[in-house]
Design a protein around this motif. Structure first.
Motif, PDB file in Angstrom:
ATOM      1  N   MET A 199       0.839  -1.212   0.000  1.00  0.00           N
ATOM      2  CA  MET A 199       0.000   0.000   0.000  1.00  0.00           C
ATOM      3  C   MET A 199       0.870   1.257   0.000  1.00  0.00           C
ATOM      4  SD  MET A 199      -3.202   1.020   0.133  1.00  0.00           S
ATOM      5  CE  MET A 199      -4.184   2.428   0.530  1.00  0.00           C
ATOM      6  N   ARG A 200       1.822   1.270   1.009  1.00  0.00           N
ATOM      7  CA  ARG A 200       2.705   2.429   1.089  1.00  0.00           C
ATOM      8  C   ARG A 200       3.650   2.480  -0.113  1.00  0.00           C
ATOM      9  NH1 ARG A 200       5.777   2.704   6.406  1.00  0.00           N
ATOM     10  NH2 ARG A 200       3.710   2.927   7.293  1.00  0.00           N
ATOM     11  N   LYS A 201       4.057   1.291  -0.575  1.00  0.00           N
ATOM     12  CA  LYS A 201       4.976   1.206  -1.717  1.00  0.00           C
ATOM     13  C   LYS A 201       4.315   1.850  -2.943  1.00  0.00           C
ATOM     14  CE  LYS A 201       7.943  -2.264  -3.922  1.00  0.00           C
ATOM     15  NZ  LYS A 201       9.235  -2.007  -3.284  1.00  0.00           N
ATOM     16  N   GLU A 202       3.056   1.551  -3.105  1.00  0.00           N
ATOM     17  CA  GLU A 202       2.304   2.086  -4.258  1.00  0.00           C
ATOM     18  C   GLU A 202       2.179   3.614  -4.141  1.00  0.00           C
ATOM     19  OE1 GLU A 202      -1.423  -0.026  -4.856  1.00  0.00           O
ATOM     20  OE2 GLU A 202      -2.145   1.633  -6.136  1.00  0.00           O
ATOM     21  N   GLU A 203       1.879   4.030  -2.937  1.00  0.00           N
ATOM     22  CA  GLU A 203       1.729   5.470  -2.661  1.00  0.00           C
ATOM     23  C   GLU A 203       3.040   6.208  -2.966  1.00  0.00           C
ATOM     24  OE1 GLU A 203       0.625   6.253   1.483  1.00  0.00           O
ATOM     25  OE2 GLU A 203       1.816   8.090   1.329  1.00  0.00           O
ATOM     26  N   ILE A 204       4.139   5.589  -2.551  1.00  0.00           N
ATOM     27  CA  ILE A 204       5.451   6.211  -2.759  1.00  0.00           C
ATOM     28  C   ILE A 204       5.810   6.219  -4.248  1.00  0.00           C
ATOM     29  CG2 ILE A 204       7.943   5.908  -2.313  1.00  0.00           C
ATOM     30  CD1 ILE A 204       7.057   4.953   0.556  1.00  0.00           C
ATOM     31  N   GLY A 205       5.450   5.127  -4.939  1.00  0.00           N
ATOM     32  CA  GLY A 205       5.694   5.061  -6.387  1.00  0.00           C
ATOM     33  C   GLY A 205       4.937   6.152  -7.128  1.00  0.00           C
ATOM     34  N   ASN A 206       3.681   6.328  -6.764  1.00  0.00           N
ATOM     35  CA  ASN A 206       2.850   7.367  -7.404  1.00  0.00           C
ATOM     36  C   ASN A 206       3.412   8.764  -7.145  1.00  0.00           C
ATOM     37  OD1 ASN A 206       1.086   5.464  -8.387  1.00  0.00           O
ATOM     38  ND2 ASN A 206      -0.337   5.621  -6.640  1.00  0.00           N
ATOM     39  N   ARG A 230      12.558   7.761   2.465  1.00  0.00           N
ATOM     40  CA  ARG A 230      11.241   7.738   1.826  1.00  0.00           C
ATOM     41  C   ARG A 230      11.160   6.654   0.739  1.00  0.00           C
ATOM     42  NH1 ARG A 230       5.985   8.430   2.579  1.00  0.00           N
ATOM     43  NH2 ARG A 230       4.884   9.159   0.732  1.00  0.00           N
ATOM     44  N   TYR A 231      12.121   6.653  -0.156  1.00  0.00           N
ATOM     45  CA  TYR A 231      12.009   5.748  -1.298  1.00  0.00           C
ATOM     46  C   TYR A 231      12.402   4.313  -0.925  1.00  0.00           C
ATOM     47  CZ  TYR A 231      12.460   3.664  -5.901  1.00  0.00           C
ATOM     48  OH  TYR A 231      12.311   2.829  -6.976  1.00  0.00           O
ATOM     49  N   TYR A 232      13.552   4.138  -0.295  1.00  0.00           N
ATOM     50  CA  TYR A 232      14.021   2.771  -0.005  1.00  0.00           C
ATOM     51  C   TYR A 232      13.411   2.182   1.262  1.00  0.00           C
ATOM     52  CZ  TYR A 232      17.520   3.226  -3.688  1.00  0.00           C
ATOM     53  OH  TYR A 232      18.146   3.378  -4.898  1.00  0.00           O
ATOM     54  N   ASP A 233      13.367   2.971   2.307  1.00  0.00           N
ATOM     55  CA  ASP A 233      12.838   2.432   3.568  1.00  0.00           C
ATOM     56  C   ASP A 233      11.323   2.544   3.665  1.00  0.00           C
ATOM     57  OD1 ASP A 233      15.371   1.681   4.615  1.00  0.00           O
ATOM     58  OD2 ASP A 233      15.771   3.772   5.108  1.00  0.00           O
ATOM     59  N   GLU A 234      10.757   3.272   2.718  1.00  0.00           N
ATOM     60  CA  GLU A 234       9.293   3.402   2.596  1.00  0.00           C
ATOM     61  C   GLU A 234       8.655   3.874   3.899  1.00  0.00           C
ATOM     62  OE1 GLU A 234       8.121  -0.464   1.225  1.00  0.00           O
ATOM     63  OE2 GLU A 234       9.058  -0.208  -0.729  1.00  0.00           O
ATOM     64  N   LEU A 235       9.287   4.836   4.513  1.00  0.00           N
ATOM     65  CA  LEU A 235       8.760   5.350   5.788  1.00  0.00           C
ATOM     66  C   LEU A 235       7.758   6.473   5.535  1.00  0.00           C
ATOM     67  CD1 LEU A 235      11.947   5.652   8.067  1.00  0.00           C
ATOM     68  CD2 LEU A 235      10.295   3.797   7.965  1.00  0.00           C
ATOM     69  N   PRO A 236       6.724   6.563   6.376  1.00  0.00           N
ATOM     70  CA  PRO A 236       5.815   7.696   6.272  1.00  0.00           C
ATOM     71  C   PRO A 236       6.527   8.984   6.704  1.00  0.00           C
ATOM     72  CG  PRO A 236       5.248   6.349   8.160  1.00  0.00           C
ATOM     73  CD  PRO A 236       6.371   5.644   7.458  1.00  0.00           C
TER      74      PRO A 236
END
Lengths: 177, 185
Positions: free
Chosen positions: A1-8, B145-151
Motif C-alpha cells: 500500500m505504502r509502496k504504491e503510494e510512494i511510487g505514485n 522515503r524511497y528505499y525504507d518506505e517510511l511515512p
C-alpha cells in the motif's frame, strides 16, 4: 500500500527517475555478512565493557596524586634510616664485640653474686662471742688495728683480751720514753 | 528463556535490556531484529560495504551505551534510525564528504565502481552516483522515503524536521537526480 503510494508520488515528481530506479538492481551485502554481524557487534561490545571495567578499576581518589610524592619520599627516608642503622650495627665488629663483652661481664658478675650470697649469710651467722674467742687465740696488733679500722669490732670488746691489753700498755710506755 | 520464532516485540526487548542480568540477551535480540534495516540505511548513506560495516558497528555500540537514555515517547525503531543517521553523517564529515567538491565526487564514484557488478551498465552507475552525490539531508530524506518506505511523520521524528520541509526536501532530491541523469545521457 505504502509502496504504491510512494511510487505514485515519485511518478508525479519525475517519471524519468521513477523508471530509472525500477531498473536499478538491488544491491547486495557479502554472503553470510548478517550472520557474522551480530557476533562481531557483540564482540565489540564485550571489548568495550572490558575497557570500561578496566578504566573504572583504574580510577584513584581526587587528591591522590597531589600527596603521592610526599608520601613516597617520607617512606623512603624512614626506610633508609632503619636500614642504615642495621648496616652500621652489623658492619661495626667492635660494637658487637663490645656488646658481647658487656653481656659476658654482667653474666659473670651475676653468677659471682649468686655464689657470694651464701658466704655473706654465713658471716652474718657468726656471733660476736665467737669473734672474741677467735681473737683470744690468734691475736696480733696488726690484725686488731685493721679490724678496728674496718669497724668490724668495737675496741671495748678488746679489753677482755689480756694479751691485747698487755701489748697496748707496753706500746704506750715505749712511746712515752 | 522464552524462544521467539520471529523477532520479539520492542517492548519485550527493552524490558530484557532493563533487567541487569538479561541486558545482553535483550541486546542480542535488538541487533538481530534491526541489523539488516540499519545496514541498508547506513550503506545508502556512506556508499560502500566496508564503510557501512564500520558505521553499523559503531551505531550498535552507541546504542548499547545509551539505551538507558531511550525515551519511550518515540519508537525504538525511530531512535535507532536516528543514531544510525547521525553516525553516518559523522562518518561522512570525518571523511570530508559533505558537499559536492570534485574530490568527493571522485571518491563516491570510485566507491560505486568497486561496489557495482560487472554486468551493471553505465546508466545504472550514474543513477547511483546521482543519489550518492545529493546533499546529506536530501539524500537522507530520499533514502528514508524511497528505499525504507517510511511515512513522513516517522522521517520527521528521525530527522527532527517538519513534514512540510521533508516533502520539499524529497521533491528537490528527485529533481536533482533527474537533472543529473539528463546531463549524463
Amino acid at each position: 500500500m505504502r509502496k504504491e503510494e510512494i511510487g505514485n508520488e515519485l511518478t508525479t515528481i519525475s517519471p524519468l527517475v521513477e523508471e530509472s530506479l525500477l531498473n536499478l538492481k538491488r544491491e547486495t551485502a557479502p554472503q553470510g555478512y548478517f550472520d557474522e554481524l551480530e557476533a562481531s557487534v557483540l564482540e565489540h561490545i564485550a571489548l568495550e565493557k572490558f575497557r570500561d571495567e578496566l578504566s573504572a578499576s583504574e580510577t584513584v581518589p581526587d587528591t591522590y596524586f597531589d600527596n603521592l610524592t610526599d608520601k613516597i619520599m617520607s617512606k623512603l627516608a624512614s626506610e633508609r634510616s632503619i636500614s642504615l642503622r642495621i648496616i652500621k650495627l652489623v658492619s661495626s665488629h667492635s660494637a658487637v664485640k663490645f656488646a658481647a663483652a658487656v653481656l659476658f661481664f654482667i653474666s659473670i658478675g651475676m653468677i659471682v653474686q649468686l655464689y657470694k650470697q651464701p658466704e655473706k649469710n654465713q658471716m652474718d651467722a657468726i656471733t660476736e662471742q665467737a669473734y672474741i674467742d677467735y681473737l683470744k687465740k690468734n691475736i696480733d696488733d696488726v690484725d686488731i688495728s685493721m679490724l678496728i679500722q674496718a669497724r668490724m669490732i668495737d675496741e671495748g670488746v678488746l679489753n677482755d683480751i689480756p694479751s691485747y691489753t698487755n701489748m697496748r700498755d707496753l706500746k704506750s710506755s715505749d712511746n712515752d720514753e | 528463556m522464552q524462544q521467539f520464532v520471529g523477532h520479539p516485540e520492542d517492548d519485550l526487548i527493552l524490558e530484557l535490556i532493563d533487567t541487569s542480568d538479561k541486558k545482553d540477551i535483550g541486546f542480542r535480540y535488538l541487533v538481530n531484529k534491526y541489523k539488516e534495516r540499519l545496514y541498508w540505511h547506513i550503506r545508502r548513506m556512506v556508499g560502500n560495504h566496508d564503510d557501512a560495516d564500520d558505521v553499523i558497528q559503531n551505531t550498535f555500540i552507541k546504542v548499547y551505551r545509551n539505551i538507558h537514555t531511550f525515551q519511550y515517547n518515540a519508537s525504538l525503531y525511530t531512535w535507532l534510525y536516528r543514531i544510525a543517521t547521525n553516525e553516518s553523517i559523522n562518518f561522512l564529515k570525518s571523511k570530508k564528504m559533505s558537499g559536492l567538491s570534485p574530490e568527493i565526487t571522485d571518491y563516491v564514484i570510485g566507491n560505486l565502481k568497486q561496489e557495482t557488478h560487472f554486468d551493471e551498465d553505465f546508466a545504472i552507475q550514474k543513477l547511483k552516483a546521482a543519489i550518492h552525490l545529493l546533499p546529506e539531508k536530501q539524500k537522507l530524506v530520499f533514502n528514508l522515503r524511497y528505499y525504507d518506505e517510511l511515512p513522513y511523520d516517522e522521517i520527521a521524528a528521525i530527522t527532527d524536521t517538519s513534514v512540510g520541509a521533508l516533502k520539499a526536501s524529497y521533491h528537490h532530491a528527485v529533481k536533482k537526480i533527474e537533472a543529473y541523469i539528463k546531463t549524463q545521457f
